[in-house]
Design an enzyme around this catalytic site. Structure first.
Site, PDB file in Angstrom:
ATOM      1  CD  GLU A 155     -14.077-175.496 -24.136  1.00  0.00           C
ATOM      2  OE1 GLU A 155     -14.259-176.516 -24.855  1.00  0.00           O
ATOM      3  OE2 GLU A 155     -12.871-175.083 -23.769  1.00  0.00           O
ATOM      4  CD  GLU A 214     -13.105-177.362 -16.485  1.00  0.00           C
ATOM      5  OE1 GLU A 214     -12.349-178.192 -16.854  1.00  0.00           O
ATOM      6  OE2 GLU A 214     -14.130-177.261 -17.223  1.00  0.00           O
ATOM      7  CG  ASN A 229     -13.487-181.919 -21.863  1.00  0.00           C
ATOM      8  OD1 ASN A 229     -14.118-182.341 -23.100  1.00  0.00           O
ATOM      9  ND2 ASN A 229     -13.695-180.554 -21.639  1.00  0.00           N
ATOM     10  CD1 TRP A 230      -9.621-187.104 -24.079  1.00  0.00           C
ATOM     11  CD2 TRP A 230     -10.265-188.572 -25.559  1.00  0.00           C
ATOM     12  NE1 TRP A 230      -9.220-188.200 -23.520  1.00  0.00           N
ATOM     13  CE2 TRP A 230      -9.463-189.204 -24.576  1.00  0.00           C
ATOM     14  CE3 TRP A 230     -10.692-189.256 -26.801  1.00  0.00           C
ATOM     15  CZ2 TRP A 230      -9.342-190.544 -24.656  1.00  0.00           C
ATOM     16  CZ3 TRP A 230     -10.427-190.388 -26.935  1.00  0.00           C
ATOM     17  CH2 TRP A 230      -9.793-191.175 -25.908  1.00  0.00           C
ATOM     18  CE  LYS A 231     -11.311-178.666 -23.432  1.00  0.00           C
ATOM     19  NZ  LYS A 231     -11.088-177.263 -22.957  1.00  0.00           N
ATOM     20  N   GLY A 234      -7.300-173.903 -21.392  1.00  0.00           N
ATOM     21  CA  GLY A 234      -6.452-173.836 -22.552  1.00  0.00           C
ATOM     22  C   GLY A 234      -5.670-172.804 -22.792  1.00  0.00           C
ATOM     23  CB  SER A 246      -4.086-174.704 -17.593  1.00  0.00           C
ATOM     24  OG  SER A 246      -4.187-173.900 -18.976  1.00  0.00           O
ATOM     25  N   GLY A 248      -7.980-180.955 -19.883  1.00  0.00           N
ATOM     26  CA  GLY A 248      -8.336-180.929 -21.649  1.00  0.00           C
ATOM     27  C   GLY A 248      -7.048-181.267 -22.240  1.00  0.00           C
ATOM     28  N   GLY A 249      -6.306-180.445 -22.352  1.00  0.00           N
ATOM     29  CA  GLY A 249      -4.858-180.596 -23.489  1.00  0.00           C
ATOM     30  C   GLY A 249      -4.061-181.670 -22.937  1.00  0.00           C
ATOM     31  CG  HIS A 253     -16.450-177.616 -20.680  1.00  0.00           C
ATOM     32  ND1 HIS A 253     -16.149-176.579 -21.425  1.00  0.00           N
ATOM     33  CD2 HIS A 253     -15.499-178.151 -20.166  1.00  0.00           C
ATOM     34  CE1 HIS A 253     -14.824-176.584 -21.393  1.00  0.00           C
ATOM     35  NE2 HIS A 253     -14.365-177.433 -20.591  1.00  0.00           N
TER      36      HIS A 253
HETATM   37  P1  PGA Z   1      -7.553-177.568 -20.542  1.00  0.00           P
HETATM   38  O1  PGA Z   1      -9.159-177.816 -20.540  1.00  0.00           O
HETATM   39  O2  PGA Z   1      -6.969-178.553 -19.375  1.00  0.00           O
HETATM   40  O3  PGA Z   1      -6.894-177.640 -21.833  1.00  0.00           O
HETATM   41  O4  PGA Z   1      -7.482-176.172 -19.829  1.00  0.00           O
HETATM   42  C1  PGA Z   1     -10.084-178.327 -19.280  1.00  0.00           C
HETATM   43  C2  PGA Z   1     -11.195-178.245 -19.634  1.00  0.00           C
HETATM   44  O5  PGA Z   1     -11.667-177.282 -20.544  1.00  0.00           O
HETATM   45  O6  PGA Z   1     -11.962-179.236 -19.262  1.00  0.00           O
END
Ligand code: PGA
Length: 263
Positions: A103, A173, A9-11, A179, A219, A240-241, A101
């Site tokens: 967010e 998640e 997930n590149w956001k 994050g 994470s 994500g990251g 998600h």
């Molecule tokens: P993260 O994000 O790996 O940076 O914690 C995961 C996500 O939000 O899908």
């Protein structure tokens, strides 16, 4: 059908050149490495780069390497300025879409009923929804996390027929792990994934529960992927990251392949 999936997930990150480079690097990795048959890799680039990223996936990798949107709207077309129809994602070659998600829930007030509609429309358009669920830290601390996540499923997914539900991928998640660098322990992930399978079995049946792909997100990185992916009910990760760099993302793919082969 239950798969093992490593999804990125590149956001809202990267520029066009970086997005293409990253897609290209992952494509090249997949061209040079044999994945176990049931392993799939998915990327969710930002919307403006989606169509371009699709074009950098070679024909040879097209059954293993898929692209998905990070969000979609509930309508196929019309006067909805700024929105993207699931049909449009499908049209440019996406196979997946993230729905719900944390967010989106937090910053865009997406609620259960809106998410239920998005799930319906994504399925109608022929996309595979990756439905995200997870609890905030205070809910975890209060010990009501399982009930919370079960409610997220029951409010936005359990109106589906068994046939439609079986097309859904779930990503658990925990919001406190997204994050933050704090990962759920493999036991915490396993416990929640097993609890989700029980709820699904109760609503549908055991077969449906056993065949649901449930990913862990929060994470997840090369250092903890093996411990997470070795859990019996964890079918991979939504990253994500660590999905923003080819070396860490492909390392996670390598770990997944190794976990599948030793299962
Ligand atoms: P993260 O994000 O790996 O940076 O914690 C995961 C996500 O939000 O899908």
């Amino acid at each position: 059908m239950r798969y093992k999936i490593v999804a990125g997930n590149w956001k809202m990150n990267l520029n066009q050149q970086q997005a293409i480079q990253l897609t290209n690097d992952i494509n090249e990795y997949l061209s040079n490495h044999d994945l176990a048959r049931q392993v799939k890799v998915v990327i969710h680039p930002p919307l403006p780069y989606l169509a371009n990223c699709v074009n950098y996936i070679s024909e040879k990798n097209s059954t293993t390497f898929g692209v998905g949107g990070q969000n979609c709207y509930t309508q196929a077309s019309g006067a909805y300025t700024g929105e993207t129809a699931p049909e449009m994602l499908k049209d440019i070659g996406c196979q997946y879409v993230l729905i719900g998600h944390s967010e989106r829930r937090k910053y865009f007030n997406e609620n259960h009923s809106l998410l239920a509609e998005k799930v319906d429309k994504a399925l109608e358009a022929g996309l595979t929804p990756i439905f995200c669920c997870g609890e905030l830290l205070d809910i975890r601390e209060a010990g009501t996390h399982e009930a919370h996540v079960e409610a997220q499923l029951s409010e936005s997914l359990f109106h589906l027929s068994k046939a439609d539900f079986s097309k859904i991928i779930i990503a658990y998640e925990p919001v406190w792990a997204i994050g933050t660098g704090v990962t759920a322990s493999p036991e915490q992930a396993q416990d929640m994934h097993a609890a989700l399978r029980q709820v699904i079995a109760k609503k549908y049946d055991k077969d449906t529960a056993e065949n649901t792909t449930i990913l862990y997100g929060g994470s997840c990185k090369p250092a903890n992927a093996e411990a997470l992916f070795s859990q019996p009910d964890v079918d991979g990760g939504l990253i994500g990251g660590a999905s923003l760099k080819a070396d860490s993302f492909t390392k996670i793919i390598e770990i997944m392949t190794k976990c599948v082969k030793t299962m």
